[in-house]
Design a protein around this motif. Structure first.
Motif, mmCIF file in Angstrom:
data_model
loop_
_atom_site.group_PDB
_atom_site.id
_atom_site.type_symbol
_atom_site.label_atom_id
_atom_site.label_comp_id
_atom_site.label_asym_id
_atom_site.label_seq_id
_atom_site.Cartn_x
_atom_site.Cartn_y
_atom_site.Cartn_z
ATOM 1 N N UNK A 52 0.827 -1.200 0.000
ATOM 2 C CA UNK A 52 0.000 0.000 0.000
ATOM 3 C C UNK A 52 0.866 1.257 0.000
ATOM 4 N N UNK A 53 2.094 1.152 0.493
ATOM 5 C CA UNK A 53 2.995 2.309 0.543
ATOM 6 C C UNK A 53 3.281 2.835 -0.875
ATOM 7 N N UNK A 79 0.038 -6.172 -3.954
ATOM 8 C CA UNK A 79 -0.011 -4.902 -4.686
ATOM 9 C C UNK A 79 -1.451 -4.623 -5.135
ATOM 10 N N UNK A 80 -2.157 -5.690 -5.469
ATOM 11 C CA UNK A 80 -3.558 -5.553 -5.864
ATOM 12 C C UNK A 80 -4.354 -4.873 -4.755
ATOM 13 N N UNK A 81 -4.177 -5.353 -3.537
ATOM 14 C CA UNK A 81 -4.906 -4.769 -2.411
ATOM 15 C C UNK A 81 -4.441 -3.343 -2.134
ATOM 16 N N UNK A 95 -8.934 -1.545 -11.667
ATOM 17 C CA UNK A 95 -9.066 -2.865 -12.290
ATOM 18 C C UNK A 95 -7.783 -3.637 -11.978
ATOM 19 N N UNK A 96 -7.930 -4.829 -11.434
ATOM 20 C CA UNK A 96 -6.769 -5.615 -11.012
ATOM 21 C C UNK A 96 -6.753 -6.951 -11.744
ATOM 22 N N UNK A 108 -10.539 -12.007 -2.670
ATOM 23 C CA UNK A 108 -11.732 -11.475 -2.001
ATOM 24 C C UNK A 108 -11.478 -10.129 -1.343
ATOM 25 N N UNK A 109 -10.303 -9.979 -0.741
ATOM 26 C CA UNK A 109 -10.007 -8.704 -0.089
ATOM 27 C C UNK A 109 -9.833 -7.584 -1.105
#
Length: 406
Positions: A52-53, A79-81, A95-96, A108-109
């Motif tokens: 997330x950073x 990285x998706x999250x 979009x991931x 799911x997350x």
């Protein structure tokens, strides 16, 4: 260019979306390695990983027009999250594209943060090609998971926090997949202290950075095979590769079986769930050729589904001799099962599974196959139980246990 000023800017910005993951001193790993070991628990972030950073810092540098086009990335999960969470903070569409092998919890997350998820390909590289294709077709802004100086700068803020807490750190161990985290951390670490050692750690089955450094240029592996899905990358980043060449002192490779026992170590000694990629730096501790140094292991993430956790726990217990299975042939007559059970009980073995098969042979003197799965305290205790069975006239054979936890 990754500069000290950019790292300082990023460190302030990422505070909006990160927890301050304070260093944890590990008595267990310090005692077992002869170094002073600290853990940087990025597995405790909101999104379960450090990613997330870089995602948030990158998105913060985009223009409003670039964000409004929609954001797209490829990722094995963390990285998706990070992108999904950061995009949500800016009310931008995300979009991931994720490999089909991505653990369900990560899928799911990612959806839970409002992103559209597309499953494509077996590994990250396949997903990335498809994401780039969609970006070109639909005009999305692509956020690369590692081969981007801005993203890497965001990841490098981990080093800033390490130095603020432990200014006298001697060595930092950092996982390597594509190289974004390693490039950011090592570059900032060297800017703050040119004498510090930064060691990258890769899975043996996906050692693309090690091979690239040997060759002197970015190299693509033919295939990858590792349980460390977050670092299962065929080709490291070309943009960040020069930073790796300049600032990483060495790269260690870790076999998957070492990650399994490291998972048990973390669960039992620190009560933390750390995913396989994050365990690379833990497994690497015993490979260090130094003593009495202050070493920080970056635990990059902790996103694991329960089925994977149960499987790793069982394999770890097997590797450490704490679960094992023996097969013996018994005469088909009353009392033989009790006799075997008494031998096991007398030697403090704990039976957790029993299979009794009368139809192995027509010879009634050795017609029953008894397969026993039991718990022991370790390899020495396991050997004691097996020897006791032999001494009583049985001929125990070690066999692969069935999955006890499913």
């Amino acid at each position: 260019m990754m500069t000290l000023e950019k790292f300082e800017e990023a460190a302030e910005l990422v505070k909006k979306v990160t927890l301050r993951t304070k260093l944890i001193y590990s008595d267990y790993f310090s005692d077992s390695t002869g170094n002073k070991v600290y853990l940087k628990p990025e597995n405790m972030q909101f999104t379960g990983a450090y990613k997330v950073r870089g995602a948030y810092y990158k998105i913060s540098t985009l223009s409003e027009e670039e964000r409004n086009k929609g954001l797209i990335t490829a990722s094995a999960g963390n990285h998706a999250q990070g992108v999904a969470y950061a995009a949500k903070m800016y009310n931008a569409k995300a979009v991931i594209v994720m490999p089909t092998t991505t653990p369900l919890i990560k899928v799911n997350r990612t959806k839970g943060y409002g992103a559209e998820v597309i499953l494509k390909g077996d590994v990250y590289d396949d997903a990335c090609q498809y994401a780039l294709k969609l970006a070109e077709e639909k005009g999305y802004t692509f956020i690369h998971p590692f081969d981007d100086e801005v993203v890497s700068t965001g990841q490098g803020t981990i080093a800033m926090e390490i130095f603020q807490e432990l200014p006298t750190v001697d060595m930092i161990l950092v996982p390597i997949g594509g190289g974004g985290l390693a490039a950011g951390v090592s570059t900032l670490a060297k800017l703050l202290n040119p004498n510090i050692k930064v060691i990258g750690v890769e899975p043996m089955g996906a050692n693309c950075m090690q091979e690239s450094l040997k060759a002197g240029h970015v190299t693509t592996l033919h295939s990858v095979e590792t349980i460390a899905d977050g670092t299962a990358v065929k080709t490291p980043g070309s943009t960040i590769f020069p930073y790796i060449q300049k600032n990483i002192d060495d790269v260690l490779v870790i076999d998957d079986h070492e990650l399994i026992v490291s998972f048990l170590d973390m669960i039992e000694n620190h009560k933390m769930v750390v995913e396989n990629s994050g365990l690379l730096t833990v497994a690497a501790l015993k490979h260090l050729d130094c003593k009495n140094k202050k070493v920080v292991s970056i635990l990059s993430g902790g996103n694991m589904d329960v089925i994977t956790v149960s499987s790793i726990v069982q394999h770890g217990l097997i590797q450490r001799g704490r679960i094992f299975t023996v097969s013996v042939l018994l005469p088909d007559r009353p009392g033989e099962l009790v006799n075997v059970a008494n031998v096991i009980a007398a030697n403090q073995g704990n039976v957790i599974r029993l299979d009794h098969n009368q139809f192995v042979s027509i010879n009634r003197n050795s017609a029953v196959e008894l397969t026993i799965t039991m718990e022991a305290f370790g390899h020495e205790h396991k050997d004691t139980i097996v020897k006791a069975l032999k001494d009583k006239g049985y001929n125990p054979k070690i066999v692969q246990p069935k999955n006890t936890y499913r």
